[in-house]
Structures are given as structure tokens and as C-alpha cells.
Design an enzyme around this catalytic site. Structure first.
Site, PDB file in Angstrom:
ATOM      1  N   SER A 268      14.628 -42.649 -10.390  1.00 24.63           N
ATOM      2  CA  SER A 268      13.404 -42.032  -9.981  1.00 24.63           C
ATOM      3  C   SER A 268      13.117 -41.715  -8.637  1.00 24.63           C
ATOM      4  O   SER A 268      13.109 -42.560  -8.045  1.00 24.63           O
ATOM      5  CB  SER A 268      12.304 -42.739 -10.694  1.00 24.63           C
ATOM      6  OG  SER A 268      11.089 -42.049 -10.678  1.00 24.63           O
TER       7      SER A 268
ATOM      8  N   TYR B 229      12.787 -34.894 -15.687  1.00 25.21           N
ATOM      9  CA  TYR B 229      11.036 -35.040 -16.024  1.00 25.21           C
ATOM     10  C   TYR B 229      10.715 -35.253 -14.644  1.00 25.21           C
ATOM     11  O   TYR B 229      11.146 -35.489 -13.601  1.00 25.21           O
ATOM     12  CB  TYR B 229      10.856 -36.342 -16.638  1.00 25.21           C
ATOM     13  CG  TYR B 229      11.244 -37.824 -16.176  1.00 25.21           C
ATOM     14  CD1 TYR B 229      10.086 -38.320 -15.186  1.00 25.21           C
ATOM     15  CD2 TYR B 229      12.254 -38.576 -16.523  1.00 25.21           C
ATOM     16  CE1 TYR B 229      10.431 -39.586 -14.885  1.00 25.21           C
ATOM     17  CE2 TYR B 229      12.504 -39.533 -15.690  1.00 25.21           C
ATOM     18  CZ  TYR B 229      11.425 -40.142 -15.024  1.00 25.21           C
ATOM     19  OH  TYR B 229      11.759 -41.426 -14.584  1.00 25.21           O
TER      20      TYR B 229
ATOM     21  N   ARG C 248      -3.616   2.932   8.796  1.00 25.65           N
ATOM     22  CA  ARG C 248      -3.920   1.787   7.836  1.00 25.65           C
ATOM     23  C   ARG C 248      -2.637   0.756   7.617  1.00 25.65           C
ATOM     24  O   ARG C 248      -1.667   1.303   7.611  1.00 25.65           O
ATOM     25  CB  ARG C 248      -4.518   2.007   6.327  1.00 25.65           C
ATOM     26  CG  ARG C 248      -5.557   3.072   6.342  1.00 25.65           C
ATOM     27  CD  ARG C 248      -6.033   3.233   5.044  1.00 25.65           C
ATOM     28  NE  ARG C 248      -6.715   2.194   4.430  1.00 25.65           N
ATOM     29  CZ  ARG C 248      -7.080   2.025   3.101  1.00 25.65           C
ATOM     30  NH1 ARG C 248      -6.824   3.495   2.281  1.00 25.65           N
ATOM     31  NH2 ARG C 248      -7.831   1.349   2.514  1.00 25.65           N
TER      32      ARG C 248
ATOM     33  N   HIS D  67     -15.819  -7.759   0.820  1.00 26.40           N
ATOM     34  CA  HIS D  67     -14.582  -8.822   1.646  1.00 26.40           C
ATOM     35  C   HIS D  67     -14.947 -10.152   1.060  1.00 26.40           C
ATOM     36  O   HIS D  67     -13.798 -10.735   0.827  1.00 26.40           O
ATOM     37  CB  HIS D  67     -14.838  -8.658   3.319  1.00 26.40           C
ATOM     38  CG  HIS D  67     -14.156  -9.862   3.912  1.00 26.40           C
ATOM     39  ND1 HIS D  67     -14.315 -10.925   4.276  1.00 26.40           N
ATOM     40  CD2 HIS D  67     -12.806  -9.731   4.280  1.00 26.40           C
ATOM     41  CE1 HIS D  67     -13.747 -11.452   4.789  1.00 26.40           C
ATOM     42  NE2 HIS D  67     -12.445 -10.862   4.990  1.00 26.40           N
TER      43      HIS D  67
ATOM     44  N   GLY E  97      -8.252  -7.118   4.479  1.00 30.04           N
ATOM     45  CA  GLY E  97      -9.316  -7.391   5.430  1.00 30.04           C
ATOM     46  C   GLY E  97      -8.799  -8.126   6.676  1.00 30.04           C
ATOM     47  O   GLY E  97      -9.301  -8.014   7.680  1.00 30.04           O
TER      48      GLY E  97
ATOM     49  N   CYS F  47       8.605 -39.318  -9.198  1.00 23.33           N
ATOM     50  CA  CYS F  47       7.291 -40.091  -9.637  1.00 23.33           C
ATOM     51  C   CYS F  47       6.138 -39.898  -8.230  1.00 23.33           C
ATOM     52  O   CYS F  47       5.266 -40.526  -8.492  1.00 23.33           O
ATOM     53  CB  CYS F  47       7.516 -41.230 -10.152  1.00 23.33           C
ATOM     54  SG  CYS F  47       8.501 -42.442  -8.615  1.00 23.33           S
TER      55      CYS F  47
ATOM     56  N   MET G   6      -5.972  -7.363   8.182  1.00 23.86           N
ATOM     57  CA  MET G   6      -5.338  -6.442   9.227  1.00 23.86           C
ATOM     58  C   MET G   6      -5.922  -5.331   9.456  1.00 23.86           C
ATOM     59  O   MET G   6      -7.024  -5.165   8.805  1.00 23.86           O
ATOM     60  CB  MET G   6      -3.672  -6.178   8.896  1.00 23.86           C
ATOM     61  CG  MET G   6      -2.964  -7.545   9.018  1.00 23.86           C
ATOM     62  SD  MET G   6      -1.035  -7.264   8.730  1.00 23.86           S
ATOM     63  CE  MET G   6      -1.173  -6.552   6.999  1.00 23.86           C
TER      64      MET G   6
ATOM     65  N   LYS H 263       0.790  -1.191  -0.050  1.00 20.06           N
ATOM     66  CA  LYS H 263      -0.048   0.035  -0.158  1.00 20.06           C
ATOM     67  C   LYS H 263       0.778   1.260   0.117  1.00 20.06           C
ATOM     68  O   LYS H 263       0.803   2.228  -0.740  1.00 20.06           O
ATOM     69  CB  LYS H 263      -0.883  -0.068   1.180  1.00 20.06           C
ATOM     70  CG  LYS H 263      -2.125   0.934   1.118  1.00 20.06           C
ATOM     71  CD  LYS H 263      -2.961   0.908   2.400  1.00 20.06           C
ATOM     72  CE  LYS H 263      -3.623  -0.631   2.036  1.00 20.06           C
ATOM     73  NZ  LYS H 263      -4.578  -0.766   3.414  1.00 20.06           N
TER      74      LYS H 263
ATOM     75  N   ARG I 175      -3.283  -1.341  -6.568  1.00 16.61           N
ATOM     76  CA  ARG I 175      -2.765  -2.516  -6.140  1.00 16.61           C
ATOM     77  C   ARG I 175      -3.064  -3.431  -7.542  1.00 16.61           C
ATOM     78  O   ARG I 175      -3.962  -3.261  -7.970  1.00 16.61           O
ATOM     79  CB  ARG I 175      -2.938  -3.323  -5.090  1.00 16.61           C
ATOM     80  CG  ARG I 175      -4.261  -3.594  -4.880  1.00 16.61           C
ATOM     81  CD  ARG I 175      -4.590  -4.287  -3.592  1.00 16.61           C
ATOM     82  NE  ARG I 175      -6.064  -4.634  -3.140  1.00 16.61           N
ATOM     83  CZ  ARG I 175      -6.329  -4.782  -2.188  1.00 16.61           C
ATOM     84  NH1 ARG I 175      -5.795  -4.579  -1.079  1.00 16.61           N
ATOM     85  NH2 ARG I 175      -7.687  -4.925  -1.828  1.00 16.61           N
TER      86      ARG I 175
END
Length: 902
Positions: A786, A874, A96, A456, A105, A854, A107, A27, A340
């Protein structure tokens, strides 16, 4: 952190820029950036995150902070021509929060700091509006009481409702100055009773206490929960922004709103947002009063509307992304309070990324970084069947897409409780607030009767990828009686409802779902680029095509049969990384396994193996045909043999009953003896994997022969089988050497018998810490590794996944010991270190060693980035996670290239 004597803790808005988010928070950095752009930002200053860190560690603010704040406050007073707390024309400020990453919302914020019993009259005289002054004062006492003094906010809300009821009005704007004066007295009595002190009349005390409250709000339960959910580090701290107040509650020519430069739900360009006349900023995001669409501002105040549209274009072009903007209009003067990069739905993310490429604002590499695997996974969720019979209850604002079905619950506690017992729930509220976060997380979707796309509920739901419908005004939500009424229809808690976050429709009962168009695209049933192709599918196609072009990691599938293999291939799999042969021994074949286990002689054992051989071979022929030309890694039998036998308790009861009737079955008696013989206290660490192959003569040789004969048959049919044989649970190179010697002989025999040259490779799973630590030795006998990260995680941490996830993982997550389950995202410090070490050792011995993974981590977005970094060749995952792995492999490559170029 320790305090540095020369450290600067406060920055004026004119001193910062958007690149200082670590220091000024999102902010503060963006307020500074807008100030630099010459946009109308009220003057102010930011207390840094470093000050917050000192406060959180030591319990007190840095020694230099008070003097720095005093100096910046004096400069602000000079600039504004008024002083904080003076009685005749007071300067008021807002306090703020503002962390590096957006936490909407979560904080605290306090508006109208500087008002007191004396200065409220001065504000009224200066504004020429007594009602406005007392409305601002009641807001300060209410917000200060709840946020700074920790008083239950419901007490203030109930008092406000009583004041409206006494006046017989429904909205707070119908209360006049006299009503609000009385309300301030009531609020101050609540403060005195609940906090044990009077509401502070000294403006500087208000300011200092509010700053500390914002610091403390970094560690509230809801903030910590949100950070865990969004995987935001807990050590960042929050900045505090102190900004001169501008007022949207001065009358009909004033107001406040939230705007988006594009629709955050769909990504479409246009005028999106909410506006509320005669209100302060928190009224919009809290959803207390229903807003009007931002487009209506053109008729209300055209000059401000036109200026806002110009600023929105400036900001989107400057940030090169969707911007979320908060603004206030004070008597026709537009002020920018925040911007933002806006949260958006998964579909909007893909659409916006490709739109910005087409506009020339970003390139394809940046577009790829603007989307995530988590978002792609959301797009693959089912949607409601448009052809199904439905009972429409009402319609609200489509705030966050998806198809959610569940039982109606009316508070966060019940949502969590029912969800933990396995129920799917929809959280229904008039409007949500930050205290509802745990219930929102537990729910399938969120439904509110108030608020809009910037409320919110909407903002948090979009950030979490939760389905959400807001502002369904025709729904009368009664949280006290735990019911919702629509006309004559009453929905009690526990009744099933369905909500469509893409249309805003709310249905009674369960609506059937159909596959996502994105899944249909991946399966080849929808073609991007066709005239009727959905633009979302086209956007996904473009970004996936680029990801495939730039990624280094190949993506394979975990598949055990031809059907799964074909689906995986349609989803873009480049082979099979894990075929679990134990899944081929289920069903009617279980009897053959029982015969193998019960064999008393070599002849009986060979008979059982001979019966299994053609069945195994048939499986492999089908698999090699489905994946022709692509590698197929077949893991030899891994689980303990007792898993193929009946449950010991059930079998014991069956035998006991039979013996009592004197008709015992000989086979059951032999089975029971075998079950007792094979029973282990901890079978996952017992006779399984390579150990089983070495103890049961001929078992692995039979499997290798089935693989080799299937490959030879496929090759003689002009196919291109590329089989890889994987030996599980190896802990020492000697185990692998013995198995490989037998396997090489079997393969040679098959080659001689079929006249076919087979290029079968033999490798192993690295799933034990010892295997990782001695990988250089094991690589002498292995042609590939693997990493079986499921078992490696279990053996590194020393716990059983099946047991611990249900017993204590929830507590570990809540206490912050885990940011995320180590079975979901790889533990880089522990398990990851072993993977990195084994990869390095293995390739030191065998430079051409092929490396893959895997376990479940192969399809986890964050883990894929780690595997790219470590240098694996991979990843392998379940078929439906293949697109996610492909996308993240591309993002990892693009990110690494960007880092190298910097």
C-alpha cells in the site's frame, strides 16, 4: 520555440475548424466551425498560437507574420469593400484573444481598431449616426489605453463618470455626440500624459500594437493566476482573432448579448442569457449596465430572436453540449461573434449530461466524461437551512450555487489579506473585473450589484465552483467608503453576510447550513428514482451507477473505528485501505501507553501490553463487524512513542514547580526522563513504524494477536472477517521478514487456540524511496503493497508537510514552481515515478501482489487517473471522498477504453 520558414501563422475563418484548437485557440476554431456551418459570422482571420509562442520566447513576432497579416487583411478589405483606416468609409476590426481553453476575461480585447480623428467622421457619415461614431472612438481610445498602453483603467472610468455627472445622467447612452467628442479629447489627454505618447492615428500601427498586447496578455499576473487555479498549462500561448466589426451601438435597433442553450446554473432547458440594446459586446460581460433577459429580445426584435433560437439549436446539436454564444445585432442583422462549450455549475453538469443521453446526443460513456470529481465534491457541500430565521437584505441573480457565509469585504486586496489570516469573507463589488481574480479565489462567495448570469463575476465563479449572486440592484455598494446600503440598513466592512447562489438571496448575518441532498443520497436517506426524488440526485445516481459498472479500480476508505467504517460503507467503500491503530491509543488508553514506555522490566512491559490487548481486540471486533465480507487493512503502530507522552516544555515546567515546592511527583520525574530519552530532532525520520516494533519487544506481537483473536471471534460468530496486516515504514526486506516471522507464529498460536483457520495477509507500506527502489526484494516477504504517498512525498521532496505548507508553498505556487501542491495531487514525475517503478518491480517478483494507495492522493481526482494508469488495484481515501474516487475511477476506465478504441 524556433521559427520554421515554411510555417503558416495566419488562417482565414474559412480555413479552420473546431478540431484545430491547439493551433487556432478555442475562439478561432469555433469561429471557423460556425463559418463552415453557414452561420452569419463576420469575416476575419486568426493568428495562431504558434506565432504567440515565437513572440513570447524571442520577444519579437515571427518575421513572416507581418506579410501574412497584410495578405489576409487585403483579402478582408476586398471582401468588405472598404479599407482599414480609410477616411470616408473605414473598415474597423476587433482584435481578440483566444486560448485553447476558455479563460473568460483574463486576456485582452480591443474593439474598433481603425478609427482616428479623420476616419471617425467618415464612419459617422457612412452610418448616418454621429453619436455612434464618437461612442465607438471613445471606446477604442479607452480600451487601447488600458489594454495596449497599460494605463490605469480607473482614469478613463472616472472621466466617464464625470461626463455623466456634468450632464446629470446615470448611463453612458444618455451622452450625445457633443459629449462624446469632449470625452474623446479627455481620453486622448490621459493617453498622452500617462503613456508619454499620443494616441496612434495610423490604423496599421493600432492593429500591430493590439496584436502584441494580446500576445503579452498571456503572461499577465491575472492570466497566470487563472491558469494555476484551473490547472491550464502555461506553454500553450494564445491565438489572436482579427474580425471585421459589427456594431451593436448603432441605436435601439442594435444591441449585443450572450446566450446559453441551457441554463448554466441549473442545466434546465429554456431561453437563458442577457441582452443589451445600443451596446457593444464588452458592456454585457463587464456588467457596466444591467441587461434585460434574453427572452425580452422576442418583443424587441422578433426576427432576430427567432433566427437566434434556430442557431442555438443548431449549435447545441452540432457540439452535443451546452453552448455559450456571443452575438451582436446591427440594425436588425444578427451576427455570431463566438461560441464555445459553456462553463456550468456542478449541478448543471450532471443534469445536462443525463439530459443529452436521454436525447440520444451522447452515450453513457461520454456523459461520464462530461462530469468531474471536483464537481461532485461541490455538490456535497452544505446548503442553507430553509427553516432558519433569516433577515433578507435583497435578492439578485442566482449565478453560481452554494451556501456562502463570511465577512463583507469590498476589494480584492482585503479579501486575500483577511483570508490568509483565517477569516471567511464575501467579496462585494458593483461588478468584478479580471483584476479581482485573486480576491475571488480567496473568498467564500462573490456578490455584485450589477451584471447578470453572463457577467465576468458569474462566468468566473461558475468555472471555479464559487458561490455567486449577481445583479442585486437594491444593494448600493460603495467601495470607496467600504460599505453596502440596503434601505436603512448599512453593512460595514467586517459585518457577516450570507449569500445563496441557488436562489440569489442575500441575508444579513450567518445563516445555518444543512447537509446537501447529494450527501443524503449517498448516506441512504434519499432514494433516486422515488417520486419525490430531486432530479439532481437522480442524475448523480445514474452517472455513479455507470461509473461503478465500468471502473477497474476498487475504492476503499481510511477509517479507524466502526462509526467511520459504516459511513464509508454507505458511501460505497469496498473495504478499509487504512486503519491507523495509533488513533486507538488516545484518550484514557494514553495511561497504558505511558506505562509501556516507563516499563523498566519485562514483567512491567508485559503487564502494560496485556492490558492493551483486550482493548485493541474490541476495536477490531467492531471494525470487522462493520466491514464484514470486505477487506480491512490494519496498519501497525506508526508514529513515534513520544507523541503519546506529555509536551516536554509543559512537563518540565510542572516538574520544576513541583521541585521548588518540594513535592515532586515520582511518576512525573520518570515521565520527564522518558520524554528526554525519546526526544528526537526529526521524529518523522526517527524511531517510528517498523523500527518501533523491532525496538519495543512485544508491541507488534500484541497488535497482531489482537487482530487475529478479533478475526477468529468474528469468524466463529459466522462472520466473514478479511483482515490484512500492514507493517509501516519498511526500508529493507530484512525488517519485514523479522516482523512477519513473529506475526506468522502469533497467528498460528491463535488458530490453534481457537480452532479457527485464519487467512490473514501481511504486507507493507511503501513510503520510503528505498522501499520503492528495492520493491522486488520486499515483495519476497510482502503479500501486498500500500503506497503511503503522504510520507513518500515528504521523503522524495525532502520537506516536512507540517512546516513547508505554511512557510513557502504559497510563494512556490505564485512563482509557478508548483502548479498544485504535491500533497494535493501526486507529483507524477518524481513520486509517481517511484510508485510506477515499485509496482513493476513488486509484480515481477510476485505477480499476484495486491497494490493500493492510502495517502491523501487516493481521493484526488487527477491522482486517481494516474493510479489507474499505473495498474493499482484500489485507492483508499477519507469516507467523504469515496464518491469522488468512485466517479474518477470510472472516468479513468472510460477514458482509457476510449483511447484504446482510437
Amino acid at each position: 520555440m524556433s521559427e520554421n520558414k515554411d510555417q503558416k501563422f495566419v488562417y482565414d475563418f474559412t480555413e479552420g475548424n473546431r478540431d484545430l484548437k491547439d493551433l487556432l485557440g478555442g475562439k478561432g476554431a469555433n469561429l471557423a466551425e460556425m463559418t463552415n456551418l453557414g452561420l452569419p459570422v463576420p469575416p476575419g482571420f486568426t493568428i495562431t498560437t504558434e506565432a504567440c509562442k515565437v513572440y513570447l520566447e524571442s520577444g519579437t513576432a515571427p518575421a513572416a507574420l507581418r506579410d501574412e497579416v497584410s495578405a489576409h487583411l487585403a483579402a478582408l478589405e476586398t471582401k468588405m469593400g472598404k479599407k482599414l483606416g480609410q477616411s470616408d468609409d473605414p473598415l474597423l476590426v476587433s482584435v481578440r484573444s483566444g486560448a485553447k481553453f476558455s479563460m473568460p476575461g483574463m486576456m485582452d480585447t480591443v474593439l474598433n481598431i481603425g478609427l482616428s480623428d479623420e476616419s471617425v467622421t467618415g464612419l459617422a457619415a457612412q452610418a448616418g449616426n454621429e453619436r455612434f461614431a464618437w461612442d465607438s472612438y471613445r471606446r477604442l481610445v479607452q480600451m487601447f489605453g488600458k489594454t495596449v498602453l497599460g494605463i490605469d483603467g480607473e482614469l478613463f472610468e472616472d472621466a466617464l463618470d464625470e461626463a455623466k455627472a456634468a450632464k446629470k445622467v446615470t448611463v453612458d447612452t444618455d451622452l450625445d455626440a457633443a459629449d462624446l467628442k469632449k470625452l474623446v479629447k479627455v481620453f486622448k489627454k490621459i493617453v498622452a500624459k500617462e503613456a508619454g505618447r499620443e494616441f496612434p492615428q495610423d490604423a496599421r500601427e493600432q492593429l500591430d500594437l493590439a496584436v502584441e498586447a494580446v500576445f503579452n496578455s498571456w503572461n499577465t499576473d491575472r492570466a497566470k493566476l487563472y491558469r494555476r487555479q484551473e490547472r491550464i498549462p502555461s506553454d500553450l500561448g494564445t491565438a489572436v482573432n482579427i474580425c471585421s466589426m459589427v456594431f451593436g451601438n448603432l441605436g435601439p435597433d442594435s444591441g449585443t448579448g450572450v446566450a446559453f442553450t441551457r441554463d448554466p446554473a441549473s442545466g434546465h432547458a429554456g431561453v437563458y442569457g442577457d441582452y443589451l440594446q445600443n451596446a457593444q459586446g464588452e458592456d454585457v460581460v463587464a456588467g457596466i449596465r444591467n441587461t434585460v433577459p434574453l427572452a425580452d429580445l422576442e418583443a424587441i426584435d422578433k426576427a432576430s430572436y427567432d433566427q437566434l433560437m434556430t442557431i442555438m439549436t443548431t449549435l447545441e446539436n452540432h457540439y452535443k453540449d451546452l453552448c455559450d454564444i456571443e452575438f451582436t445585432i446591427e440594425r436588425g442583422q444578427l451576427w455570431m461573434l463566438q461560441t464555445r462549450v459553456g462553463k456550468r455549475t456542478a449541478g448543471a453538469a450532471f443534469r445536462i449530461a443525463t439530459q443529452l443521453v436521454d436525447q440520444g446526443l451522447i452515450d453513457e460513456a461520454e456523459a461520464l466524461q462530461r462530469v468531474t470529481g471536483h464537481q461532485l465534491a461541490q455538490l456535497m457541500f452544505p446548503r442553507f437551512d430553509e427553516g432558519a430565521k433569516t433577515e433578507l437584505l435583497g435578492r439578485g441573480i442566482a449565478a453560481s450555487p452554494g451556501a456562502a457565509v463570511g465577512k463583507a469585504v469590498f476589494d480584492s486586496y482585503t479579501a486575500v489579506k483577511w483570508s490568509r489570516s483565517g477569516e471567511k469573507v464575501i467579496l462585494i463589488r458593483r461588478e468584478t473585473n479580471p483584476d479581482d481574480l485573486d480576491g475571488m479565489i480567496a473568498s467564500e462567495g462573490i456578490l455584485t450589484s450589477r451584471g447578470g448570469k453572463t457577467s465576468h463575476a458569474a462566468v468566473v465563479a461558475r468555472g471555479m465552483g464559487k458561490t455567486c449572486v449577481c445583479g442585486a440592484e437594491e444593494l448600493d455598494v460603495d467601495t470607496k467608503r467600504r460599505r453596502m446600503t440596503v434601505g436603512e440598513t448599512v453593512i460595514e466592512e467586517g459585518d457577516v453576510v450570507s449569500i445563496d447562489g441557488s436562489t440569489g438571496k442575500v441575508y444579513l448575518g450567518e445563516v445555518p447550513v444543512v447537509p446537501s441532498p447529494v450527501v443524503e443520497y449517498f448516506e441512504g436517506r434519499m432514494h433516486a428514482g422515488a417520486d419525490d426524488a430531486d432530479e439532481l440526485v437522480a442524475a448523480v445516481h445514474r452517472i455513479m451507477a455507470y461509473a461503478d459498472r465500468v471502473r477497474r479500480l476498487r475504492v476503499r476508505a481510511n477509517a479507524d473505528n466502526a462509526e467511520d467504517a459504516l459511513r464509508a460503507r454507505r458511501f460505497g467503500a469496498q473495504g478499509i485501505g487504512l486503519c491507523r491503530t495509533e488513533h486507538m491509543f488516545l484518550g484514557e488508553r494514553r495511561e497504558l501507553v505511558e506505562r509501556l514506555i516507563l516499563a523498566d522490566t519485562d514483567e512491567e512491559r508485559e503487564e502494560a501490553l496485556s492490558a492493551l490487548l483486550p482493548l485493541q481486540k474490541k476495536d477490531f471486533v467492531e471494525l470487522f463487524e462493520a466491514m464484514d465480507g470486505l477487506p480491512v487493512t490494519v496498519r501497525l503502530l506508526d508514529p513515534p512513542l513520544h507523541e503519546f507522552l506529555p509536551d516536554i516544555t509543559e512537563l518540565s515546567v510542572r516538574v520544576a514547580l513541583a521541585e521548588s515546592r518540594k513535592d515532586a511527583n515520582e511518576n512525573d520525574l520518570r515521565l520527564l526522563q522518558a520524554v528526554h530519552k525519546l526526544h528526537e530532532q526529526n521524529p518523522m525520520l526517527g524511531l517510528r513504524g517498523v523500527r518501533l516494533g523491532l525496538v519495543i519487544p512485544g508491541l507488534f506481537k500484541m497488535q497482531v494477536r489482537a487482530i487475529a483473536e478479533a478475526a477468529a471471534e468474528r469468524k466463529n460468530a459466522k462472520g466473514d472477517p478479511r483482515a490484512e496486516i500492514m507493517v509501516p515504514l519498511v526500508g529493507t526486506v530484512q525488517e519485514l521478514e523479522i516482523v512477519r516471522e513473529e506475526a506468522d507464529q502469533v497467528i498460528a498460536d491463535v488458530e490453534a487456540a481457537t480452532g479457527t483457520s485464519l487467512k490473514l495477509t501481511i504486507g507493507t507500506m511503501i513510503e520510503l524511496p528505498r522501499a520503492a527502489l528495492t520493491a522486488d526484494q520486499i515483495a519476497e516477504a510482502a503479500q501486498f503493497f500500500s503506497f503511503g504517498t503522504n510520507d513518500l512525498t515528504q521523503t522524495v521532496w525532502g520537506f516536512s508537510r507540517d512546516d513547508v505548507e505554511a512557510s513557502f508553498f504559497t510563494a512556490y505556487l505564485e512563482k509557478g514552481i508548483f502548479g498544485v501542491s504535491p500533497f494535493e495531487t501526486i507529483d507524477k514525475d518524481g513520486v509517481g515515478s517511484l510508485v510506477r517503478h515499485a509496482a513493476k518491480l513488486g509484480r515481477a517478483t510476485r505477480p499476484d501482489l495486491k497494490l493500493g494507495v492510502c495517502g491523501e492522493h487516493g481521493g484526488d481526482p487527477e491522482s486517481v487517473h494516474f493510479f489507474h494508469e499505473v495498474g493499482l488495484d484500489y485507492v483508499s481515501c477519507s469516507p467523504f471522498r469515496i464518491p469522488v474516487a468512485r466517479l474518477e475511477a470510472g472516468r479513468a476506465a472510460a477514458e482509457a477504453k476510449g483511447s484504446d478504441s482510437r
